[in-house]
Design a protein around this motif. Structure first.
Motif, PDB file in Angstrom:
ATOM      1  N   SER A 148      -4.087   4.416   3.096  1.00 35.62           N
ATOM      2  CA  SER A 148      -3.461   3.704   1.985  1.00 35.62           C
ATOM      3  C   SER A 148      -4.162   4.185   0.725  1.00 35.62           C
ATOM      4  CB  SER A 148      -3.644   2.201   2.159  1.00 35.62           C
ATOM      5  OG  SER A 148      -3.118   1.525   1.043  1.00 35.62           O
ATOM      6  N   LYS A 155      -2.142   0.505  -4.322  1.00 37.63           N
ATOM      7  CA  LYS A 155      -1.005  -0.425  -4.223  1.00 37.63           C
ATOM      8  C   LYS A 155       0.097  -0.070  -5.223  1.00 37.63           C
ATOM      9  CE  LYS A 155       0.520  -5.148  -4.742  1.00 37.63           C
ATOM     10  NZ  LYS A 155       0.361  -6.436  -5.435  1.00 37.63           N
ATOM     11  N   GLY A 195       0.868  -1.178   0.000  1.00 31.64           N
ATOM     12  CA  GLY A 195       0.000   0.000   0.000  1.00 31.64           C
ATOM     13  C   GLY A 195       0.906   1.229   0.000  1.00 31.64           C
TER      14      GLY A 195
END
Ligand code: NDP
Length: 357
Positions: free
Chosen positions: A270, A273, A241
């Motif tokens: 977050s 990714k 993340g």
């Protein structure tokens, strides 16, 4: 400069850390007084000559050699408006579980005890820098689990004690340390608000610099290594993340400034990714003249850096809402701002050009 903050002293522990200096700078810019703690005697001079230059009259410094010692923060917390506790080991060269756990848990409890005993009734908020590693538990949850603030890393400690790896021990220490905070809150019912910020892997330009790139913190060093031509792909940290340091700092400041809303809350941060492969691909594209590791282009992430289908996700709905943004700083912006800052700090040091004239 807003003058209603001028009488408020905010204590930041581990002030010379990567995230802490950003928080410190944002608070100084908002007119607060900042009191920073560090283990090292050189931190104060380093900050006042660098990141906090120009803010000498708003900055105080206290050395706290051992954050675990009982009463270690008794002096430092006196009279403060808020406490932002960032100090905790993030050093993947540590060799035992307890090297992480001792300062992580002990530091949290020691500063909470000092806050309760000696800070004074003006103390409004305590914000601890936890981690997404305190939330994600890949040993227990389905591979495509959608993580939220309701989740906890429960298995990390036993995994790390059975077979030590520093990243797993680190994650477990963050979970144990944050749990210790909430247990303490339940037992002590403090008069001040308590909140946790749980960031993913943090990138973005530092405002305070080590002498050489090899001393960059654990999450910036991989960006430097990729940018400067190291031919080993750095290992992915956790589930990769990503989040920019400027947003992480803003979240701490928001939680501190909104104690009625943040009390008892965790804020997962977050923005999607982005494993090291994503940084390598981006930097190769942006700097075609440089020799940058190829790896397996495009593997392990999506073009928009969102969570790939079938993999774990961790959407920061609560943090977006708190900060009033649809999303945080993008990965491209975060990484490109970081390498721009590297070049400003160490001009010409990265020499990995394909054709030298
Ligand atoms: P840094 O390594 O730059 O900062 C870590 C800070 O913790 C430093 O100020 C360091 O002090 C202090 N510290 C470490 N070990 C000890 C110890 N044993 N006793 C006292 N102080 C100690 O890393 P970051 O800025 O990235 O980390 C700050 C916080 O953010 C940590 O709590 C970390 O767990 C958390 N975090 C970081 C993420 C990231 O991706 N970077 C993600 C999620 C959470 P000193 O300068 O004296 O070594």
């Amino acid at each position: 400069m807003p003058s209603d903050n001028a009488d408020k002293v905010v204590l930041i522990t581990g002030i010379n850390g990567y995230i802490a200096t950003h928080i410190g700078l944002q608070l100084l810019q908002k007119g607060y007084k900042v009191r920073g703690t560090s283990r090292s005697t050189s931190a104060k001079g380093h900050l006042l000559a660098g990141a906090f230059k120009g803010y000498e009259s708003q900055y105080e410094h206290v050395e706290v050699e051992d954050i675990v010692a009982s009463g270690a923060f008794d002096e430092a917390v006196k009279g403060v408006h808020a406490i932002l506790h960032t100090a905790s080991p993030v050093d993947f060269t540590l060799k035992t579980v307890d090297a992480f756990f001792g300062p992580a848990i002990g530091g949290n409890l020691s500063i909470l005890e000092s806050a309760k005993a000696t800070a004074g009734p003006q103390l409004r908020a305590f914000v601890v820098t936890s981690s997404i590693a305190a939330i994600m538990d890949r040993w227990r949850q389905a591979p495509d689990h959608a993580y939220s603030e309701a989740d906890w890393n429960e298995m990390g400690e036993s995994v790390a004690r059975r077979e030590f790896t520093a990243p797993v021990a680190y994650g477990a220490s963050k979970a144990a340390a944050e749990r210790a905070v909430w247990k303490w809150v339940e037992a002590n019912q403090p008069f001040f608000a308590v909140a946790a910020v749980n960031p993913a892997v943090v990138t973005g330009p530092p405002v305070s610099w080590p002498t050489t790139p090899d001393k960059l913190n654990t999450t910036l060093l991989p960006i430097w290594n990729i940018y400067s031509g190291n031919n080993v792909m750095p290992p992915q940290i956790g589930s990769a993340g990503y989040i920019d340091v400027r947003d992480v700092a803003r979240m701490h400041v928001w939680a501190m400034e909104h104690p009625d809303q943040s009390n008892g809350e965790r804020y997962l941060m977050s923005n999607g990714k982005a494993p090291p492969q994503a940084a390598a691909d981006l930097l190769r594209e942006q700097f075609p003249e440089r020799d940058i590791i190829v790896g397996e282009p495009g593997q392990g992430y999506t073009k928009d850096y969102w969570f790939p289908q079938g993999e774990a996700s961790s959407v920061s709905t609560k943090a977006y809402k708190a900060l009033g943004v649809p999303k945080f700083i993008t990965y491209d912006r975060s990484v490109l701002d970081t390498v721009e800052a590297f070049e400003k700090q160490w001009p010409g040091l990265a020499q990995n050009f394909k054709h030298k004239n």
